[in-house]
Design a protein around this motif. Sequence first.
Motif, PDB file in Angstrom:
ATOM      1  N   LYS A 104     -42.040  19.678  26.675  1.00  0.00           N
ATOM      2  CA  LYS A 104     -42.330  19.274  25.004  1.00  0.00           C
ATOM      3  C   LYS A 104     -41.032  20.170  23.865  1.00  0.00           C
ATOM      4  O   LYS A 104     -42.168  21.026  24.058  1.00  0.00           O
ATOM      5  CB  LYS A 104     -44.050  18.460  24.826  1.00  0.00           C
ATOM      6  CG  LYS A 104     -43.877  17.882  23.713  1.00  0.00           C
ATOM      7  CD  LYS A 104     -45.262  17.358  23.310  1.00  0.00           C
ATOM      8  CE  LYS A 104     -45.924  16.862  22.114  1.00  0.00           C
ATOM      9  NZ  LYS A 104     -47.073  16.400  22.000  1.00  0.00           N
TER      10      LYS A 104
ATOM     11  N   LYS B  25     -41.850  15.036  33.527  1.00  0.00           N
ATOM     12  CA  LYS B  25     -42.038  14.144  32.168  1.00  0.00           C
ATOM     13  C   LYS B  25     -41.270  15.452  31.151  1.00  0.00           C
ATOM     14  O   LYS B  25     -41.288  16.901  30.858  1.00  0.00           O
ATOM     15  CB  LYS B  25     -43.323  14.596  32.156  1.00  0.00           C
ATOM     16  CG  LYS B  25     -44.662  14.379  32.572  1.00  0.00           C
ATOM     17  CD  LYS B  25     -45.706  13.759  32.291  1.00  0.00           C
ATOM     18  CE  LYS B  25     -46.253  13.477  31.251  1.00  0.00           C
ATOM     19  NZ  LYS B  25     -48.188  13.594  30.663  1.00  0.00           N
TER      20      LYS B  25
ATOM     21  N   THR C 104     -40.538  15.531  26.724  1.00  0.00           N
ATOM     22  CA  THR C 104     -40.507  14.514  25.669  1.00  0.00           C
ATOM     23  C   THR C 104     -39.497  15.574  24.384  1.00  0.00           C
ATOM     24  O   THR C 104     -40.163  17.102  24.023  1.00  0.00           O
ATOM     25  CB  THR C 104     -41.886  14.884  24.670  1.00  0.00           C
ATOM     26  OG1 THR C 104     -43.328  14.217  25.751  1.00  0.00           O
ATOM     27  CG2 THR C 104     -42.396  14.184  23.319  1.00  0.00           C
TER      28      THR C 104
ATOM     29  N   ASN D  12     -37.326  16.005  20.873  1.00  0.00           N
ATOM     30  CA  ASN D  12     -36.880  16.246  19.391  1.00  0.00           C
ATOM     31  C   ASN D  12     -36.629  16.726  18.605  1.00  0.00           C
ATOM     32  O   ASN D  12     -36.929  17.311  18.563  1.00  0.00           O
ATOM     33  CB  ASN D  12     -38.601  14.777  19.013  1.00  0.00           C
ATOM     34  CG  ASN D  12     -37.813  14.472  17.355  1.00  0.00           C
ATOM     35  OD1 ASN D  12     -36.861  14.850  16.726  1.00  0.00           O
ATOM     36  ND2 ASN D  12     -39.320  13.691  16.441  1.00  0.00           N
TER      37      ASN D  12
ATOM     38  N   TYR E 285     -41.225   9.554  33.297  1.00  0.00           N
ATOM     39  CA  TYR E 285     -41.630  10.087  32.122  1.00  0.00           C
ATOM     40  C   TYR E 285     -40.075  10.488  30.637  1.00  0.00           C
ATOM     41  O   TYR E 285     -40.043  11.837  30.804  1.00  0.00           O
ATOM     42  CB  TYR E 285     -43.074  10.694  31.561  1.00  0.00           C
ATOM     43  CG  TYR E 285     -43.250  10.351  30.937  1.00  0.00           C
ATOM     44  CD1 TYR E 285     -43.766   9.187  30.071  1.00  0.00           C
ATOM     45  CD2 TYR E 285     -43.063  11.642  29.397  1.00  0.00           C
ATOM     46  CE1 TYR E 285     -44.512   8.824  28.513  1.00  0.00           C
ATOM     47  CE2 TYR E 285     -43.489  11.100  28.014  1.00  0.00           C
ATOM     48  CZ  TYR E 285     -44.090  10.044  27.425  1.00  0.00           C
ATOM     49  OH  TYR E 285     -45.000   9.922  26.420  1.00  0.00           O
TER      50      TYR E 285
ATOM     51  N   ASP F 238     -39.959  10.005  26.669  1.00  0.00           N
ATOM     52  CA  ASP F 238     -39.814  10.380  25.755  1.00  0.00           C
ATOM     53  C   ASP F 238     -39.002  10.982  24.230  1.00  0.00           C
ATOM     54  O   ASP F 238     -39.074  12.166  24.230  1.00  0.00           O
ATOM     55  CB  ASP F 238     -41.385  11.051  25.016  1.00  0.00           C
ATOM     56  CG  ASP F 238     -41.055   9.869  23.362  1.00  0.00           C
ATOM     57  OD1 ASP F 238     -40.910   9.570  23.068  1.00  0.00           O
ATOM     58  OD2 ASP F 238     -42.999   9.930  22.903  1.00  0.00           O
ATOM     59  N   TYR F 239     -37.651  10.251  24.314  1.00  0.00           N
ATOM     60  CA  TYR F 239     -36.490  11.072  23.496  1.00  0.00           C
ATOM     61  C   TYR F 239     -36.269  10.599  22.372  1.00  0.00           C
ATOM     62  O   TYR F 239     -35.989   8.797  22.045  1.00  0.00           O
ATOM     63  CB  TYR F 239     -34.764   9.811  24.825  1.00  0.00           C
ATOM     64  CG  TYR F 239     -34.210  11.142  24.030  1.00  0.00           C
ATOM     65  CD1 TYR F 239     -33.730  12.369  24.121  1.00  0.00           C
ATOM     66  CD2 TYR F 239     -33.293  10.222  23.249  1.00  0.00           C
ATOM     67  CE1 TYR F 239     -32.527  12.401  23.753  1.00  0.00           C
ATOM     68  CE2 TYR F 239     -31.763  11.287  22.980  1.00  0.00           C
ATOM     69  CZ  TYR F 239     -31.330  12.013  22.612  1.00  0.00           C
ATOM     70  OH  TYR F 239     -30.257  12.302  22.409  1.00  0.00           O
TER      71      TYR F 239
END
Length: 467
Positions: A220, A244, A246, A248, A264, A266-267
């Motif tokens: 993350k 996983k 994530t 940003n 998984y 989350d982009y």
Amino acid sequence: MFFHRRPEGQRATRPRRSLSETIKLTLSFLSSKSSPPPDPYGMPPSPRRIEDIGRPKQLRHRVRQHPDSNSDLHFIHRLPVEILALIFLAGSEDDIFFPVTISHVSRAWRQIALRTPTLWRRISLSPKERMWKERIRRARACSLDIQLLPIKTRSRGEPKHADLDPYSIQWHMHIVLPYINRWRSLEIVFPEFVPYLWKAALSRCCSRSGAQAPLIEDLKLLHRANEDPEAFTLFSGSAPRLRKATLNGIRLNWLPSLFAGLTYLDYTHHGFTAGHQAVHDVVDMLKVSSQLVDLRITFPRKPVVCLPCRQDAVCTQVCLPRLQTLQLRVEGKDIPFELARIATLLITPSLRSLRLIDQGRSYNSFASLKQFFYIYALPPSLNTVRIEHGWYDPRMVTPIAQSHSKVRQIIIKRSHQPEQVINLKPLSRTRKVSHNGKPVPATSSTNADWTSKGSHFGIQRLDVQYF
């Protein structure tokens, strides 16, 4: 000699003990440390073998109670040690200092905490260097969860600035970098803009040798205000267990040895590219991570676009055979071109849930919503659809319900209104019979139950066309 004959059917009973004998036996039992009170009638106590592992050792406080005290021990002191350890692990997930708190309750609980290495695996880096080194030592050979969250706090009513300078970040990472081969997860969040933060935090994680993370499973990295376009190659290009991610505000070299096993993602796009170039970048990423099960995509509107962009359109489709959940998020006032284009290039034969999220909570529908559904066809395998704020148009509900037989639930969230849940019922194959005994012809409409907080609507047919 005469014998008293016991009546037939009556059991033989022991003579009743007097009150004084009962008190003496109770006191002797409380004062004894290992053996139960002796039986005055000669019955030996049942021995407890040390090698009997079928009975877990229970946690008991050896406290001498006053003879007049009738209070019993709390039930938690009778729980097995294994159960207490699981309770401690559950509490440590919400509070990072929970292991320290329970280790100061009693001597027995401290022994349990010190002998549970997974209780100390979470390392949240801060200036308290000695404390985190001690936690790493107590974790023994257990894998580690590394966090770097320099969030602002308050001290005596005055704001305390977070440690966001590159030198402090590099010093914090220096504590855990020698144990990179034991990292199970890495979470780095930078809430404000400061230049060169990613270089300070990840420079040694990107070295050519000695920076592999064979155990890492969760990644993350968040820095929304980042203005550094440099692309990083993490963990020397080797993370076989990574599942996983994530991301940003960071550019990464999307290597198969790093991200091929993702399930998984989350982009949130970093914003250094836009238009067809951004679509090309994301399509290349999804080609590598073709085993995704849950995908979430966001294209924020950022003024930072400094890299050269391509002019030709991307027509290559991407097949994600295992994808079950897709989330398309919009932050601005309309649907970005890049997001709509990528949605049309995805082939998702196993998609079960589609979530259309409007993070700006627009009151009106998006201006390009009609064009979006002209070019994007909902997969026939859909089971659940969630529509929020700007994605909602009352003319789109009926076509979804009538053209997709597998859709069973449509969730609608609008501004200043409670969430509505439309439960769609499949058509019954049996023909209904009227009061006159004649069969009723089946209709092509889909039965639906509209439910919301505090209300229930029964709708049989909606004669509305979307286009």
